[in-house]
Structure formats: C-alpha cells, structure tokens
Design a protein around this motif. Structure first.
Motif, mmCIF file in Angstrom:
data_model
loop_
_atom_site.group_PDB
_atom_site.id
_atom_site.type_symbol
_atom_site.label_atom_id
_atom_site.label_comp_id
_atom_site.label_asym_id
_atom_site.label_seq_id
_atom_site.Cartn_x
_atom_site.Cartn_y
_atom_site.Cartn_z
ATOM 1 N N ALA A 1 -53.294 47.557 1.588
ATOM 2 C CA ALA A 1 -53.082 46.908 2.884
ATOM 3 C C ALA A 1 -51.591 46.712 3.121
ATOM 4 C CB ALA A 1 -53.808 45.575 2.946
ATOM 5 N N VAL A 2 -51.184 46.894 4.385
ATOM 6 C CA VAL A 2 -49.775 46.783 4.751
ATOM 7 C C VAL A 2 -49.632 45.810 5.922
ATOM 8 C CG1 VAL A 2 -47.734 48.019 5.581
ATOM 9 C CG2 VAL A 2 -49.327 49.154 4.014
ATOM 10 N N HIS A 3 -48.710 44.867 5.779
ATOM 11 C CA HIS A 3 -48.440 43.902 6.844
ATOM 12 C C HIS A 3 -47.598 44.573 7.924
ATOM 13 C CE1 HIS A 3 -45.873 40.604 8.613
ATOM 14 N NE2 HIS A 3 -47.086 40.168 8.857
ATOM 15 N N ILE A 4 -47.967 44.352 9.216
ATOM 16 C CA ILE A 4 -47.257 45.046 10.295
ATOM 17 C C ILE A 4 -46.697 44.127 11.378
ATOM 18 C CG2 ILE A 4 -48.394 47.274 10.001
ATOM 19 C CD1 ILE A 4 -50.290 46.478 12.306
ATOM 20 N N GLY A 5 -46.816 42.794 11.221
ATOM 21 C CA GLY A 5 -46.166 41.957 12.227
ATOM 22 C C GLY A 5 -46.895 40.689 12.592
ATOM 23 N N PRO A 6 -46.408 39.988 13.634
ATOM 24 C CA PRO A 6 -46.995 38.727 14.104
ATOM 25 C C PRO A 6 -48.365 38.944 14.752
ATOM 26 C CG PRO A 6 -44.738 39.007 14.879
ATOM 27 C CD PRO A 6 -45.189 40.335 14.364
ATOM 28 N N PRO A 7 -49.084 37.846 15.067
ATOM 29 C CA PRO A 7 -50.436 37.964 15.629
ATOM 30 C C PRO A 7 -50.565 38.733 16.936
ATOM 31 C CG PRO A 7 -50.090 35.757 14.775
ATOM 32 C CD PRO A 7 -48.764 36.439 14.722
ATOM 33 N N PRO A 8 -49.685 38.544 17.940
ATOM 34 C CA PRO A 8 -49.898 39.283 19.195
ATOM 35 C C PRO A 8 -49.960 40.789 18.943
ATOM 36 C CG PRO A 8 -48.265 37.565 19.514
ATOM 37 C CD PRO A 8 -48.511 37.635 18.039
ATOM 38 N N ALA A 9 -50.955 41.449 19.539
ATOM 39 C CA ALA A 9 -51.131 42.883 19.311
ATOM 40 C C ALA A 9 -49.897 43.678 19.713
ATOM 41 C CB ALA A 9 -52.354 43.379 20.084
ATOM 42 N N ALA A 10 -49.202 43.230 20.761
ATOM 43 C CA ALA A 10 -48.010 43.941 21.218
ATOM 44 C C ALA A 10 -46.883 43.909 20.191
ATOM 45 C CB ALA A 10 -47.522 43.344 22.543
ATOM 46 N N GLN A 11 -46.994 43.003 19.216
ATOM 47 C CA GLN A 11 -45.975 42.900 18.175
ATOM 48 C C GLN A 11 -46.484 43.387 16.822
ATOM 49 O OE1 GLN A 11 -44.134 38.935 18.180
ATOM 50 N NE2 GLN A 11 -44.829 38.660 20.298
#
Length: 673
Positions: A52-62
């Motif tokens: 698993a790889v982390h890709i950013g904050p909660p908003p989908a646009a981010q």
C-alpha cells in the motif's frame, strides 16, 4: 486459464471496488498494490492488498484524482498495470495516456474510446452514426440559462439537463417548466464543474415512464466483441441507482438481441477493448434509446457475473494483457436471476440525506454459494469500526442474491437484509427491506420514477398489517419471557427460593395498541396464545444479548433485528421497525398513566439536514421569503442540495456563512414574524 498476465497491478481506487479488484487479482496469483489517502489509512482495501502507498490528504482532488501520484506509486512498487475501478480516474483519457507514456498498462479501454464515449455529446453522435437508436436533444454548446430555457422549449418539456462529462447521477436535473430549466442549468453546471472539472451541459427529451436497462459488453483487441445480456437499473433516487437486477423482467428475447447487437456495433465503432456498459432508456412499448456508454466496470457488474458465471474483472485484466477472449456469443447464457441492493450511508427517514460516522456494528449475513439454490454475495470495503467519511461516495456495500427465478431471488434478498446488522450511522436498509415486499416491485412494474411515485412524501417505516402486528407481538413477548427466565435462573442461583415462571401473561404495547400474550413453556416448548387465540408452538434459539432472533411461527421462519429499549425491544423485520413494550398486566396499567414526551418546536428554524458544506446563502437577515424560495445550498458527498422555504416568513438570524462545515440539525437560519 492458468496463465498470469501480470506479476503486479495497482488499484487506483478505494473502498469496495478496490477490494473487489484485489480479490480477482489475487485469485489469479497477481500481486496487488493499494493506494490510500489520510482518511483511508486503516481501510479494508489497504489491509487486503499485498502493498500500500500513501498518496495524499482526504479530498479526492488532493489524492485519488492526482494521476502523477498514482504513476509514482507504480514506479515505487514496480506495478506493471493499473486497474482504475469506477469513478475517480477510471474514465479520464489523459490518465490512460500518461500511463502509456510511462510503459504502464491501463486495465480498461484505449484513450480514443474513453474520450469518445466519455463525452455524452460526442458519444450520441457516434451512436447515431453506428445505427444506434438515440433520444431527441440538443448536443451543441449551451451558453447560459436563457439559452437552456429556449432549447428546452423547442424540444418540449419535460427535458433532462445533463453534464457532458457526468456520471453517478451528478450534474443531472429534470425540468418540467422554464423556471426549473433555469435553476436546473445553474445547479447542473455548478455540480459538473466541482465534480468533473468540466461544466459543459446538454439537454435532451425526458422519456416518460422510462425504464433504465443497460447492456454489458466485453471486447478484446483481436476483433471479438460480445454482449453479456442486460441489467435493469430502474429503481433510482435522484438519478442514482439503488437496486439492480439481471436479467430485466421487462425485455423479451427479440428486444434483448436488438439492444445487444446495437451495443456491439457501438463498441466496434470506437474500437472498444475491455468491459463496458451501454445504457438505454426503454419506454413502455419496448422502444429503446441510447443514453450513454460507461467505459469502465459498473457498480452493478456482480449481477451479470452471477447470471453468466463470467468474472468481468479477470477478463478485463486478461484483455489488457493482450489475450484473446476464450468466449463466444453462444457461450453467454442466462442462468437464474440476480438482485443487487446498494447499501448507502443515508437516512431514509430524512429524505435519504447523507450520513457520516463510525460503524459501531457491521455484521453482514454470511456469504453462501448455491445453498438450496441461493447464492449470497456481499461486495464491501468496510468492517466494524470503519469510518464513513464526508469525502467519498456514501455506498457501504453491494448485497447480491442469486436464485433460479426472480421471486426466490427477491425473497432471499429480503431475508439477507433482515440479517444485515448495521449501526452507528443512518442507512437505507429499512427502505431496501420495504422495497422487497412492495407489490409493484415484486410484479416487475418498474420505471425510473418508481421511488418518487411510490414515496412522494419520502420514506416512512412500513405500516404493518394485522398479521405483522401479531407476529411482532408474539416475538416480543417470547423474547421478554426468555429474558425474565434468564433473570430468574440467575436469581435462583443466589436465592434458592426464586421460582421459575413457566407460565406468563404479557401485555404487549405496539403501534398504539395493546395485545395480550400468554406463554407456557412447562414442557420445554413455547405454547403461545395471542388475544386468547392459540398460535401453536413457537420456536426460537434466541438468548438475551443476541441482536438477531430467528422465530419459527406458523411454519414460517421470521428474522428480527433486536435492540433492547426501556420496557421492551425495538424489532425490525421486512422494513417494519417498531418499538415494542412488554409489561406484566400490573405494570401495563401503571405505564398507561405516564405522560407522553412532546417533541420540541423547530418550525421557526432551518436546520442542516445532513453533514455538509455551505455552498451559498441566498437570502439575508430581514428578508421576507416566500414558500418555495431558495434559502441555501448545501454540498454533501459530492452532491448539491437546495434548501427551500416551506412557507412565507421573515429571516431573523443567519448564524452561518458560505464555506462553513455543518453537522446534522445545526441551525442555518432562524425565522420570525
């Protein structure tokens, strides 16, 4: 097949669809990579994947909508291919092209097909050229609301206003007059811009009494294109599908074949390669009109898998790897009937408004495969303790049943919903349960207006008939008797003089009435009388603390959800939800003297109906508003909700402003004389 098309794939999605893709990939021996935002750090798809790889904050646009983050995750993990699921980047041609430039395979169609079919205006022109039946409409650029009103008048009301790049019911409005066309254009344009980054709008004729029926297609890169029968998706709310089934109870073989062949013609016209869905509106005479083509896996794909035996995710992976389909059109059959119910985090008692929070209880019924002719499947991405966030789609699970015919599949679904325990948030299980018993649904007399027509004032708990009230009364009395027996046994262990109450008289209060139930378990079985009449011997294995009670009554097995309340139980079964009080005759007489609690008066307040963000406030303090006037717009779970005045009033106070995040029942404005 035993070959492995890829060594490792990344799933560029979340929730139940990510889990669904991971399951097929792992079955094929393919390693999987999940991606996740901050909100999904402990999500089920993250636990299920090999990496698993982390890709950013909660908003989908981010996070989930950032192609460069997905590509970086592929490079980091060595993933050779990406399955996009549905939503997010699944129908974005630029994402597919970016992957191709990096030598990463996109598990889906080629950019040309995505681009052509993803634009509803272009797709309709291509469909018409391919000989596919289309709905009358205006496919050109609509300049503003005045232009929209002019076009709607030329086409003739009612019309459907749609976002060109839309999907999932977002950016869609039905207009029956000029005022609704004007407001619908503004709202659709705004939703389209925020959801898809593309605010182009088109207008087409709205087909009255329509049924929404779609054809699943599957095509490889070697010229083979198949249609895998149809799904009916007519049970919708705000253009969002709620229940789907395969096949349709409405189509005949001739219409099915014609729709299938036209769908294949359209797919071939854009050199389609992968699984895709061609959606149609069908009128009451079985005339069908092209609606759109979804160039991705559909939410409702499990019902097609259940009636055909074809794993669509596996086929998508193999097609993306360049393999030739091992199927022919003759291999595609219809085996039995399948139903899918979408379980949403939304409160049916509050007009289906979104609900967020933690799943304090999540106990789905056990999945089964062909037990007594029934298969039960539950596609989900949550577990007990999972958080339902305001950032993403509110779907919790897709519960599916399959049986030899339609009514057995519906009955299996009704029982499965009765056994599905879900607490901590508002959810639509009560509505789905009620629907399974609705005569019009059971007869297959459907249209996309079903929910609006059958529940014009919103959903309320199903009103139980006399037979159901009797069943609830007997069940509650029986559970109360078992509970008091347990208490007597515990007391007897400490106080030998405590006597077992093998015979009990109960007064059951439910739905504003009282019923008298007597129970005799002298010989170890439960002999029950209701209002003096024998109901025979009733059986149950329920024990105090159990949250499900299976009661055998009148040769029927009834499953009740059970929650203890003061003086009794809250019981729910088949969409009926009742607080049932069970007293001794003496306590019942005293309880009748207790005053009823009066609910507070909130008629002078506009309360936020769901957790959401204030998009705009349309009035100011001191304004006089009229019934039907727009007061505010609240955005929740990617949908804009317009709140209107119920009566003439003066706005006395507005304690919130655009941009504020509100909780359920938070005050938006107050009214005075």
């Amino acid at each position: 097949m035993t070959t492995k098309p890829f060594q490792k794939i990344l799933i560029a999605n979340r929730g139940e669809i990510a889990c669904r893709v991971i399951a097929s990939a792992q079955k094929m021996g393919i390693a999987t990579v999940a991606v996740y935002s901050d909100a999904d750090r402990n999500a089920e798809h993250v636990k299920m994947a090999d990496e698993a790889v982390h890709i950013g904050p909660p908003p989908a646009a981010q996070s989930y909508l950032l192609a460069d983050r997905i590509i970086a995750a592929c490079k980091q993990t060595g993933a050779e291919a990406v399955h996009p699921g549905y939503g997010f980047l699944s129908e974005r041609a630029s994402f597919c092209e970016a992957l191709e430039k990096e030598g990463i395979t996109f598990i889906g169609p080629k950019p040309k097909a995505i681009e052509a079919m993803g634009d509803k205006i272009t797709s309709k022109k291509i469909a018409a050229d391919a000989g596919v039946s289309t709905v009358p409409g205006f496919m050109g650029l609509i300049e503003d609301a005045d232009h929209a009103v002019k076009i709607a008048g030329e086409i003739g009301y009612p019309v459907m206003i749609k976002a060109s790049a839309g999907g999932g019911g977002k950016g869609m409005r039905i207009a029956w007059n000029d005022a609704e066309a004007r407001e619908g254009f503004d709202r659709s344009k705004s939703e389209a811009a925020s959801s898809f980054g593309d605010d182009r709008i088109f207008i087409e004729k709205f087909v009255e009494e329509p049924r929404h029926i779609e054809i699943q297609v599957l095509a490889d890169a070697h010229g083979t294109c198949l249609w895998l029968n149809e799904r009916e998706c007519s049970i919708q709310r705000r253009n969002q599908k709620v229940v789907e089934e395969a096949p349709s109870p409405f189509l005949d073989a001739e219409t099915r074949k014609a729709m299938g062949e036209q769908s294949v013609a359209l797919a071939k016209a854009v050199d389609y390669q992968s699984a895709g869905t061609v959606e149609f509106i069908v009128d009451k005479h079985r005339n069908f009109y092209f609606l759109e083509m979804n160039t991705r896996l559909q939410v409702e794909h499990p019902v097609t898998e259940l009636i055909t035996g074809i794993d669509l995710v596996e086929q998508m992976i193999r097609i993306a790897a360049g393999e030739k389909l091992a199927l022919t059109q003759d291999d595609v059959t219809i085996n039995g009937w399948a139903i899918e119910s979408r379980l949403y985090a939304e409160d049916p008692y509050r007009n289906f408004l979104p609900s967020i929070g933690r799943l304090t209880r999540y106990r789905p019924p056990a999945e089964i495969r062909n037990v007594d002719g029934v298969t039960l499947r539950n596609d989900t991405g949550v577990t007990e303790g999972s958080e339902i966030s305001m950032f993403y789609d509110p779907m919790i699970a897709k519960l599916c049943t399959h049986a030899p015919d339609r009514l057995p599949a519906i009955d299996a679904m009704a029982e499965a919903l009765d056994r599905f325990e879900l607490e901590g948030i508002g959810h639509n299980i009560p509505f789905l349960s009620a629907l399974m018993g609705h005569p019009r649904w059971r007869e297959g007399r459907l249209s996309t207006g079903f929910i609006a027509e059958e529940y014009p004032d919103g959903f309320a708990p199903t009103e139980p008939d006399e037979a159901a009230l009797g069943e609830f009364a007997v069940a509650a009395a029986l559970l109360s008797h078992i509970h008091s027996e347990r208490n007597a046994w515990i007391s007897g262990a400490r106080f030998p003089q405590a006597e077992r109450r093998a015979q009990e008289e109960k007064v059951v209060r439910l739905a504003g009435a009282e019923r008298r139930v007597s129970i005799d378990d002298t010989d170890g079985s439960f002999a029950v009388h209701l209002d003096g009449a024998s109901r025979g011997v009733v059986y149950t294995g329920w024990a105090p603390g159990d949250t499900l009670a299976e009661v055998e009554l009148d040769d029927r097995s009834l499953v009740f959800k059970v929650r203890a309340i003061a003086g009794g139980f809250n019981l729910s079964h088949h969409g009926v939800d009742l607080d049932v009080r069970v007293y001794s005759p003496r306590v019942a007489a005293l309880a009748a003297l207790m005053p009823e609690k009066v609910a507070p008066d909130t008629s002078n307040l506009l309360l936020c109906p769901m957790p959401g963000l204030v998009v705009s406030i349309a009035v100011k303090e001191g304004d006089t508003v009229e019934a039907g006037q727009t007061l505010a717009v609240i955005e929740a779970m990617k949908m804009e909700n317009v709140l209107k005045a119920e009566k003439r009033a003066v706005v006395s106070k507005i304690p919130v402003a655009a941009g504020d995040s509100l909780a359920v029942d938070e005050v938006i404005m107050e009214f005075g004389e």
